[in-house]
Design a protein around this motif. Sequence first.
Motif, PDB file in Angstrom:
ATOM      1  N   ALA A 204       0.936  -1.210   0.090  1.00 34.18           N
ATOM      2  CA  ALA A 204      -0.111  -0.150  -0.014  1.00 34.18           C
ATOM      3  C   ALA A 204       0.874   1.258  -0.167  1.00 34.18           C
ATOM      4  O   ALA A 204       2.011   1.499   0.967  1.00 34.18           O
ATOM      5  N   ASN A 205       0.710   2.321  -0.853  1.00 35.69           N
ATOM      6  CA  ASN A 205       1.345   3.433  -1.003  1.00 35.69           C
ATOM      7  C   ASN A 205       0.267   4.679  -0.678  1.00 35.69           C
ATOM      8  O   ASN A 205      -0.410   4.879  -1.583  1.00 35.69           O
ATOM      9  N   ILE A 206       0.273   5.076   0.565  1.00 33.88           N
ATOM     10  CA  ILE A 206      -0.676   6.196   0.899  1.00 33.88           C
ATOM     11  C   ILE A 206       0.133   7.383   1.461  1.00 33.88           C
ATOM     12  O   ILE A 206       1.205   7.081   1.952  1.00 33.88           O
ATOM     13  N   LYS A 207      -0.515   8.573   1.627  1.00 35.04           N
ATOM     14  CA  LYS A 207       0.178   9.619   2.314  1.00 35.04           C
ATOM     15  C   LYS A 207       0.482   9.413   3.703  1.00 35.04           C
ATOM     16  O   LYS A 207      -0.419   8.777   4.307  1.00 35.04           O
ATOM     17  N   PRO A 208       1.565  10.002   4.259  1.00 32.73           N
ATOM     18  CA  PRO A 208       1.960   9.648   5.600  1.00 32.73           C
ATOM     19  C   PRO A 208       0.994  10.514   6.706  1.00 32.73           C
ATOM     20  O   PRO A 208       0.589  11.668   6.186  1.00 32.73           O
ATOM     21  N   LEU A 209       1.154  10.264   7.728  1.00 34.04           N
ATOM     22  CA  LEU A 209       0.467  10.891   8.871  1.00 34.04           C
ATOM     23  C   LEU A 209       1.432  11.666   9.513  1.00 34.04           C
ATOM     24  O   LEU A 209       2.725  11.219   9.660  1.00 34.04           O
ATOM     25  N   PRO A 210       1.560  12.878  10.029  1.00 34.12           N
ATOM     26  CA  PRO A 210       2.361  13.713  10.578  1.00 34.12           C
ATOM     27  C   PRO A 210       2.758  13.190  11.834  1.00 34.12           C
ATOM     28  O   PRO A 210       1.882  12.593  12.556  1.00 34.12           O
ATOM     29  N   GLY A 211       3.980  13.320  12.465  1.00 39.56           N
ATOM     30  CA  GLY A 211       4.625  12.979  13.682  1.00 39.56           C
ATOM     31  C   GLY A 211       4.781  11.553  14.109  1.00 39.56           C
ATOM     32  O   GLY A 211       4.986  11.199  15.431  1.00 39.56           O
ATOM     33  N   PHE A 212       5.023  10.862  12.971  1.00 39.90           N
ATOM     34  CA  PHE A 212       5.481   9.528  13.263  1.00 39.90           C
ATOM     35  C   PHE A 212       7.067   9.229  12.791  1.00 39.90           C
ATOM     36  O   PHE A 212       7.020   8.225  12.048  1.00 39.90           O
ATOM     37  N   GLN A 213       7.943   9.908  13.202  1.00 34.33           N
ATOM     38  CA  GLN A 213       9.233   9.856  12.460  1.00 34.33           C
ATOM     39  C   GLN A 213       9.878   8.805  13.222  1.00 34.33           C
ATOM     40  O   GLN A 213       9.603   8.631  14.659  1.00 34.33           O
ATOM     41  N   ALA A 214      10.985   8.188  12.566  1.00 36.10           N
ATOM     42  CA  ALA A 214      11.379   6.875  13.245  1.00 36.10           C
ATOM     43  C   ALA A 214      12.279   7.377  14.293  1.00 36.10           C
ATOM     44  O   ALA A 214      12.521   6.483  15.494  1.00 36.10           O
TER      45      ALA A 214
END
Length: 220
Positions: A204-214
């Motif tokens: 699945a290739n969908i737009k990211p949610l903000p605030g979930f950096q590694a």
Amino acid sequence: MTDFAAARHNMVESQVRVNAVTDSRVIDAMSSVPRERFVPMSRQSLAYMDEDVPVGEGGAPRFLMEPRVFAKLAQLAAVGPDDLVLDVGCGTGYSTAVLSRLAGTVVALESDGDLAARAGATLSDLGVDNAVVVAGPLNEGYAKQAPYDAIFLNGSVGVIPEAFKSQLKDGGRLVAVVGDGISGRARLFVRSGDSLSSRDAFDANIKPLPGFQAEESFVF
């Protein structure tokens, strides 16, 4: 003028059913929720396209997840009629409206105050009475109403924050697309005691949610 009822029917038949979505409750819910109500009026003609649709104005870009991926994630979550569900990054509330038809109660978490207000108003207009929209950082979840039977993430994430583990019931499920927004895999996480197991489900290739950096989180 767009015939939204026909567009919704075509979405279900050409994007949902043909992509191995067989759960009749998910199909019925997506057949009944007016997706066009959850996008800006200027983009309503795009509401049923097989792609992520922009819904935010300014700030971090936000999108309505493409129907195919949303339906497959909803099916993967296996939400039951008595379940308490946390809907993370609800945006304008479409996911909440669909999940509310599958669950007993939905807690919809949104970090953007304007989007949260729009979600609450639209859900109220549509008579959704088993969901509540709350504001807060997406990557912290919403511990106040935990533990949840299921957690649904509305966008791709680099990692799953550790906070979500403690907010799942024993046997609870979390579904998310883990990746960088260019390539990703939908994954199902299940809590068993103090451990969290996971398995890949589909690409699945969908737009990211903000605030979930590694660098701010952990991978389970």
